[in-house]
Design a protein around this motif. Sequence first.
Motif, PDB file in Angstrom:
ATOM      1  N   MET A 195       0.852  -1.192   0.000  1.00 38.66           N
ATOM      2  CA  MET A 195       0.000   0.000   0.000  1.00 38.66           C
ATOM      3  C   MET A 195       0.887   1.241   0.000  1.00 38.66           C
ATOM      4  N   SER A 196       0.708   2.126  -0.980  1.00 42.76           N
ATOM      5  CA  SER A 196       1.521   3.331  -1.078  1.00 42.76           C
ATOM      6  C   SER A 196       0.967   4.432  -0.188  1.00 42.76           C
ATOM      7  N   ARG A 197       1.879   5.164   0.439  1.00 40.38           N
ATOM      8  CA  ARG A 197       1.503   6.350   1.188  1.00 40.38           C
ATOM      9  C   ARG A 197       2.273   7.520   0.607  1.00 40.38           C
ATOM     10  N   ILE A 198       1.581   8.589   0.248  1.00 37.14           N
ATOM     11  CA  ILE A 198       2.220   9.747  -0.386  1.00 37.14           C
ATOM     12  C   ILE A 198       2.197  10.910   0.591  1.00 37.14           C
ATOM     13  N   ARG A 199       3.383  11.430   0.896  1.00 41.27           N
ATOM     14  CA  ARG A 199       3.501  12.630   1.727  1.00 41.27           C
ATOM     15  C   ARG A 199       3.948  13.790   0.836  1.00 41.27           C
ATOM     16  N   PHE A 200       3.302  14.915   0.985  1.00 38.69           N
ATOM     17  CA  PHE A 200       3.658  16.115   0.235  1.00 38.69           C
ATOM     18  C   PHE A 200       4.287  17.124   1.184  1.00 38.69           C
ATOM     19  N   VAL A 201       5.389  17.718   0.759  1.00 36.20           N
ATOM     20  CA  VAL A 201       6.016  18.791   1.533  1.00 36.20           C
ATOM     21  C   VAL A 201       6.244  19.975   0.605  1.00 36.20           C
ATOM     22  N   GLU A 202       6.290  21.159   1.197  1.00 35.63           N
ATOM     23  CA  GLU A 202       6.467  22.364   0.379  1.00 35.63           C
ATOM     24  C   GLU A 202       7.886  22.459  -0.150  1.00 35.63           C
ATOM     25  N   ARG A 203       8.863  22.111   0.692  1.00 35.84           N
ATOM     26  CA  ARG A 203      10.253  22.306   0.293  1.00 35.84           C
ATOM     27  C   ARG A 203      11.157  21.347   1.051  1.00 35.84           C
ATOM     28  N   THR A 204      12.189  20.860   0.389  1.00 36.38           N
ATOM     29  CA  THR A 204      13.201  20.040   1.046  1.00 36.38           C
ATOM     30  C   THR A 204      14.482  20.137   0.239  1.00 36.38           C
ATOM     31  N   GLY A 205      15.537  19.501   0.773  1.00 31.96           N
ATOM     32  CA  GLY A 205      16.780  19.468   0.012  1.00 31.96           C
ATOM     33  C   GLY A 205      16.679  18.493  -1.140  1.00 31.96           C
ATOM     34  N   SER A 206      16.431  17.231  -0.810  1.00 35.06           N
ATOM     35  CA  SER A 206      16.325  16.169  -1.811  1.00 35.06           C
ATOM     36  C   SER A 206      15.391  15.093  -1.283  1.00 35.06           C
TER      37      SER A 206
ATOM     38  N   GLY B 181       7.023   1.322  -0.299  1.00 27.81           N
ATOM     39  CA  GLY B 181       5.814   1.976  -0.782  1.00 27.81           C
ATOM     40  C   GLY B 181       5.656   3.394  -0.307  1.00 27.81           C
ATOM     41  N   GLU B 182       6.546   3.847   0.574  1.00 30.93           N
ATOM     42  CA  GLU B 182       6.502   5.239   1.036  1.00 30.93           C
ATOM     43  C   GLU B 182       6.899   6.166  -0.113  1.00 30.93           C
ATOM     44  N   TRP B 183       6.135   7.248  -0.280  1.00 26.74           N
ATOM     45  CA  TRP B 183       6.446   8.267  -1.279  1.00 26.74           C
ATOM     46  C   TRP B 183       6.625   9.616  -0.598  1.00 26.74           C
TER      47      TRP B 183
END
Length: 233
Positions: free
Chosen positions: A1-12, A26-28
Amino acid sequence: MSRIRFVERTGSTNSDLLAASELPEGEWLVAERQDQGRGRQNRCWESPTGNFHGSTLVRLQPSDPPAGSLALCAGLALIRAVEAAAPATGLMLKWPNDLLLGRAKLAGILLERQEDRVVAGFGVNLAQAPTIEGRETAALSSVALVSPKSFAPLLAAAFARELGRWRDDRQALTALWLESAHPVGTPLSVHVMADEKLEGTFAGLAEDGALRLALPHGEERRIHAADVMLGND
């Protein structure tokens, strides 16, 4: 099962997932912007707002195929996700890690491994086509408007499907990759190292995902890592 996390900004996004050793397969992680995005050979990868910058985690199992062949899985998932997102024509995979729109680079993939964990990072020019010296680039916005948040679940679903195929039927995956790539017999220029350039034709893929390059005098060379250009550039 995939989990998608969205962030505004990061390095990489690749570095973030590699640093979190407890995360499951499955972590995104998808970032609106990256300050330290990179491509192969530590090249800078521009990450303007509106483009897709995301990575996912694979945990290698003892029965898995060679880890290097995950590049085929990632490439096939990428082209299927773009096909689902937009009515683009002229899409083509280029070994080892590019998706082309016509002859222009639309997207790239970076695989990084740490012990039994592999992170697959994807950079897709959804909105803008950054300048790459010596390369033509393209953006999907030339044919359709697609946001990173709408593209992420398409790519996650395609990657999960192709990861299963990679584990269960790698021959089928390789055949599907070849159907979406430059045809056998395509002239290629292969820059193996800064001082070594080979010219030949595409002869298919080895079992581990390496490129088979047919050289002019009948020899064949297997390429595991290189910069590849179509034609004799």
